[in-house]
Design an enzyme around this catalytic site. Sequence first.
Site: not given
Length: 273
Positions: A11, A34, A160-161, A164
């Site tokens: 990530g 992962e 935030h982007h 998110k």
Amino acid sequence: MIRVAVTGACGRMGSGIIRRVLEEEDMELVAAIEAPGTPLRGRDIGEFTGRGSVGVEVTDASNLADTLAETEPDVLVDFTVASAAVETIKTSTEAGVNLVVGTTGFSEEEMQTVRDCIERSGVRAVIAPNMAVGVNVFFKVLRDLAPILSDYDVEIIEAHHRHKKDAPSGTAVRALEVISEATGRRASEVAVHGRSGLTGERSRDEIGVHAVRGGDIVGDHIVLFAGDGERLEIVHRAHSRDAFIGGVIRAIRFIEDAEPGRIMDMGDVLGIN
């Protein structure tokens, strides 16, 4: 040498943490984990993170207990999602592995499960919604200011982007908790998440919490204290994930000094609690 395992290894945060761990002279990356079914299983994590072969293959979280037994990490760093993190924490505490957790979005029930696992096992743990040094100074400023400005209206805005997954951010939630605790309020009773329609006059005790999502915003947090004739804004802006990663590295180094069986946070790491 601190032996480090990382979940969420591919990530945004996980891969950045791995790159940094590989650069640290007192740390050794021993496991890169992962999600179950990852197509990256068996691939060298160094190749994925642009470091070339480092001799650590990506493993599947469904085999986490075996991975921990084989690699014997001193600390596991988790930046995933809450539901996955709870299972990771259960397995890690059973294995006696210390924890640095930056995952957000835990429900109250999930957080209680995490506390129980850590208390029962006696492992050392640092859990924080935001590990940037500046953000944790931001929390301290809020803690100190809130009682002084207790008659001011408080609003929290975070951005935030677009990718998110949870809202509001863990940092905004922690800011809400810090202000509520400092002014004798209960966060769950005073939080107002966004407003729409005929809401009526704002109550004196409520704290507004607002989430913005868009573009590639790394993380902005603004706390507005609004009084009559003036307002004060406390702002933290993250320019890159390096701010968070630097805090993670400090937390990893702190973990051996953490109190066993108790969740500690970045305030403890920085000595500002």
